[in-house]
Motif scaffolding. Structure first.
Motif, PDB file in Angstrom:
ATOM      1  N   ILE A 121      12.916  80.786   4.428  1.00 38.42           N
ATOM      2  CA  ILE A 121      11.189  80.229   3.547  1.00 38.42           C
ATOM      3  C   ILE A 121      12.177  79.804   3.157  1.00 38.42           C
ATOM      4  CG2 ILE A 121      11.780  82.231   2.458  1.00 38.42           C
ATOM      5  CD1 ILE A 121       8.750  82.395   2.213  1.00 38.42           C
ATOM      6  N   SER A 122      13.540  79.676   2.131  1.00 35.45           N
ATOM      7  CA  SER A 122      13.959  78.754   1.359  1.00 35.45           C
ATOM      8  C   SER A 122      14.172  77.656   1.565  1.00 35.45           C
ATOM      9  CB  SER A 122      15.032  79.433   0.742  1.00 35.45           C
ATOM     10  OG  SER A 122      16.229  79.353   1.542  1.00 35.45           O
ATOM     11  N   GLU A 123      13.530  77.137   3.180  1.00 33.85           N
ATOM     12  CA  GLU A 123      14.862  76.232   3.554  1.00 33.85           C
ATOM     13  C   GLU A 123      13.346  75.092   3.433  1.00 33.85           C
ATOM     14  OE1 GLU A 123      16.355  76.840   7.499  1.00 33.85           O
ATOM     15  OE2 GLU A 123      18.047  77.527   6.460  1.00 33.85           O
ATOM     16  N   ARG A 124      11.707  75.624   3.088  1.00 34.47           N
ATOM     17  CA  ARG A 124      10.557  74.761   3.011  1.00 34.47           C
ATOM     18  C   ARG A 124      10.446  73.202   2.830  1.00 34.47           C
ATOM     19  NH1 ARG A 124       6.675  79.267   1.750  1.00 34.47           N
ATOM     20  NH2 ARG A 124       7.469  79.728  -0.544  1.00 34.47           N
ATOM     21  N   PRO A 125       9.855  72.038   3.237  1.00 32.50           N
ATOM     22  CA  PRO A 125       9.930  71.357   1.913  1.00 32.50           C
ATOM     23  C   PRO A 125       9.233  70.865   1.019  1.00 32.50           C
ATOM     24  CG  PRO A 125       8.554  71.372   4.664  1.00 32.50           C
ATOM     25  CD  PRO A 125       8.967  72.402   4.861  1.00 32.50           C
ATOM     26  N   PRO A 126       9.295  70.465   0.438  1.00 33.57           N
ATOM     27  CA  PRO A 126       9.239  69.932  -1.284  1.00 33.57           C
ATOM     28  C   PRO A 126       7.159  70.402  -1.017  1.00 33.57           C
ATOM     29  CG  PRO A 126      10.650  68.698  -0.691  1.00 33.57           C
ATOM     30  CD  PRO A 126      10.634  69.630   0.596  1.00 33.57           C
ATOM     31  N   ASP A 140       3.526  86.521   9.003  1.00 33.33           N
ATOM     32  CA  ASP A 140       4.347  87.453   8.768  1.00 33.33           C
ATOM     33  C   ASP A 140       3.644  88.980   9.841  1.00 33.33           C
ATOM     34  OD1 ASP A 140       5.872  89.573   7.387  1.00 33.33           O
ATOM     35  OD2 ASP A 140       4.654  89.517   5.542  1.00 33.33           O
ATOM     36  N   LEU A 141       4.105  90.262   9.576  1.00 35.53           N
ATOM     37  CA  LEU A 141       3.887  91.500  10.145  1.00 35.53           C
ATOM     38  C   LEU A 141       3.735  92.045   9.828  1.00 35.53           C
ATOM     39  CD1 LEU A 141       3.770  91.714  13.735  1.00 35.53           C
ATOM     40  CD2 LEU A 141       6.383  91.757  13.825  1.00 35.53           C
ATOM     41  N   ILE A 142       2.709  92.810  10.480  1.00 32.45           N
ATOM     42  CA  ILE A 142       3.021  93.692   9.375  1.00 32.45           C
ATOM     43  C   ILE A 142       2.940  95.118  10.845  1.00 32.45           C
ATOM     44  CG2 ILE A 142       0.813  95.825   8.867  1.00 32.45           C
ATOM     45  CD1 ILE A 142      -0.152  93.438   7.384  1.00 32.45           C
ATOM     46  N   ILE A 143       3.863  96.022  10.902  1.00 33.96           N
ATOM     47  CA  ILE A 143       4.224  96.874  11.677  1.00 33.96           C
ATOM     48  C   ILE A 143       3.799  98.155  11.559  1.00 33.96           C
ATOM     49  CG2 ILE A 143       5.750  98.566  13.789  1.00 33.96           C
ATOM     50  CD1 ILE A 143       7.418  96.020  13.255  1.00 33.96           C
ATOM     51  N   ALA A 150       0.583  96.423  15.643  1.00 35.54           N
ATOM     52  CA  ALA A 150       1.095  96.003  15.389  1.00 35.54           C
ATOM     53  C   ALA A 150      -0.255  94.567  14.404  1.00 35.54           C
ATOM     54  CB  ALA A 150       2.598  94.900  15.588  1.00 35.54           C
ATOM     55  N   ILE A 151       0.339  94.255  13.824  1.00 35.43           N
ATOM     56  CA  ILE A 151      -0.784  92.827  13.381  1.00 35.43           C
ATOM     57  C   ILE A 151      -0.261  91.530  12.972  1.00 35.43           C
ATOM     58  CG2 ILE A 151      -2.581  92.652  11.237  1.00 35.43           C
ATOM     59  CD1 ILE A 151      -3.797  95.074  11.758  1.00 35.43           C
ATOM     60  N   GLY A 152      -0.944  90.685  13.379  1.00 36.17           N
ATOM     61  CA  GLY A 152       0.530  89.476  12.256  1.00 36.17           C
ATOM     62  C   GLY A 152      -0.837  88.583  11.834  1.00 36.17           C
ATOM     63  N   THR A 153      -0.001  88.525  10.493  1.00 34.66           N
ATOM     64  CA  THR A 153      -1.284  87.528   9.311  1.00 34.66           C
ATOM     65  C   THR A 153      -0.435  86.139   9.423  1.00 34.66           C
ATOM     66  OG1 THR A 153       0.538  87.972   7.366  1.00 34.66           O
ATOM     67  CG2 THR A 153      -1.116  89.061   8.255  1.00 34.66           C
ATOM     68  N   PHE A 161      -6.980  80.453   3.679  1.00 35.00           N
ATOM     69  CA  PHE A 161      -7.538  80.706   4.722  1.00 35.00           C
ATOM     70  C   PHE A 161      -7.370  81.471   5.593  1.00 35.00           C
ATOM     71  CE2 PHE A 161      -8.831  80.661   9.230  1.00 35.00           C
ATOM     72  CZ  PHE A 161     -10.517  81.363   9.511  1.00 35.00           C
ATOM     73  N   THR A 162      -6.818  83.591   6.012  1.00 30.32           N
ATOM     74  CA  THR A 162      -6.739  83.732   6.782  1.00 30.32           C
ATOM     75  C   THR A 162      -6.864  84.826   7.223  1.00 30.32           C
ATOM     76  OG1 THR A 162      -5.868  85.204   4.782  1.00 30.32           O
ATOM     77  CG2 THR A 162      -4.998  86.776   6.141  1.00 30.32           C
ATOM     78  N   MET A 163      -5.737  84.825   8.705  1.00 36.90           N
ATOM     79  CA  MET A 163      -6.856  84.748   9.762  1.00 36.90           C
ATOM     80  C   MET A 163      -5.518  86.790  10.431  1.00 36.90           C
ATOM     81  SD  MET A 163      -6.740  81.753  12.343  1.00 36.90           S
ATOM     82  CE  MET A 163      -5.429  82.266  13.423  1.00 36.90           C
ATOM     83  N   LEU A 164      -5.789  87.625  10.598  1.00 36.91           N
ATOM     84  CA  LEU A 164      -5.281  88.582  11.334  1.00 36.91           C
ATOM     85  C   LEU A 164      -5.442  88.555  12.600  1.00 36.91           C
ATOM     86  CD1 LEU A 164      -6.970  91.033   8.422  1.00 36.91           C
ATOM     87  CD2 LEU A 164      -4.459  90.205   8.651  1.00 36.91           C
TER      88      LEU A 164
END
Length: 168
Positions: A121-126, A140-143, A150-153, A161-164
């Motif tokens: 995450i620290s290597e994201r473009p500006p 992200d991943l929720i286990i 498991a759920i991917g977010t 906009f969020t997708m689960l």
């Protein structure tokens, strides 16, 4: 635990405070507070029993006494971790390995569950930071309990906009 005395009422705020105090960390080490348990563990370590064997023997010898149970990890921490050092450090020599310092399970720099080609995450473009350009997603991943579910977010950083996604 609900107060069952006649004439007294259950008070959620009081119960919350008590639970918070009981759960506070760091807790005193079990082998530090229970001298009888500590003596039994020290005695078994002197007999060259492993922490796993000691934990099993305590369950058999004291089946109805929860306070006389200890996990193998607690024994290892009492021997190796200075802040948890309820046991005499000399007893580490009684372990079958004889090590005075705990050996890490993996090599230095090696991490478990490393994702190949992962971008930190620290290597994201500006341009991602100012959220002006749509199309940058964060995942992200929720286990769940026991790694059974498991759920991917996925979150689009500009619009939120969020997708689960349910993962089998």
């Amino acid at each position: 635990k609900r107060n069952t005395k006649p004439g007294t009422a259950y008070r959620a705020t009081s119960a919350h405070m008590l639970a918070y105090e009981r759960a506070s960390r760091p807790k005193p080490a079990k082998l530090h507070t229970n001298t009888l348990l500590r003596a039994k563990v020290e005695e078994d370590l002197a007999k060259k029993y492993s922490p796993e064997q000691i934990a099993g023997r305590l369950r058999v010898e004291f089946p109805d006494q929860e306070e006389m149970r200890v996990s193998p990890e607690t024994i290892y921490q009492s021997l190796y971790v200075q802040s948890r050092g309820a046991l005499n450090r000399d007893l580490a020599a009684c372990l079958r390995t004889g090590r005075a310092v705990r050996k890490p399970c993996r090599k230095a720099g090696q991490r478990k569950n490393r994702i190949p080609g992962m971008i930190n995450i620290s290597e994201r473009p500006p341009e991602v930071e100012d959220r002006a350009v749509p199309g940058h997603w964060e995942g992200d991943l929720i286990i769940g309990k026991g790694n059974q579910t498991a759920i991917g977010t996925l979150v689009e950083r500009t619009t939120n906009f969020t997708m689960l996604v349910h993962l089998p």
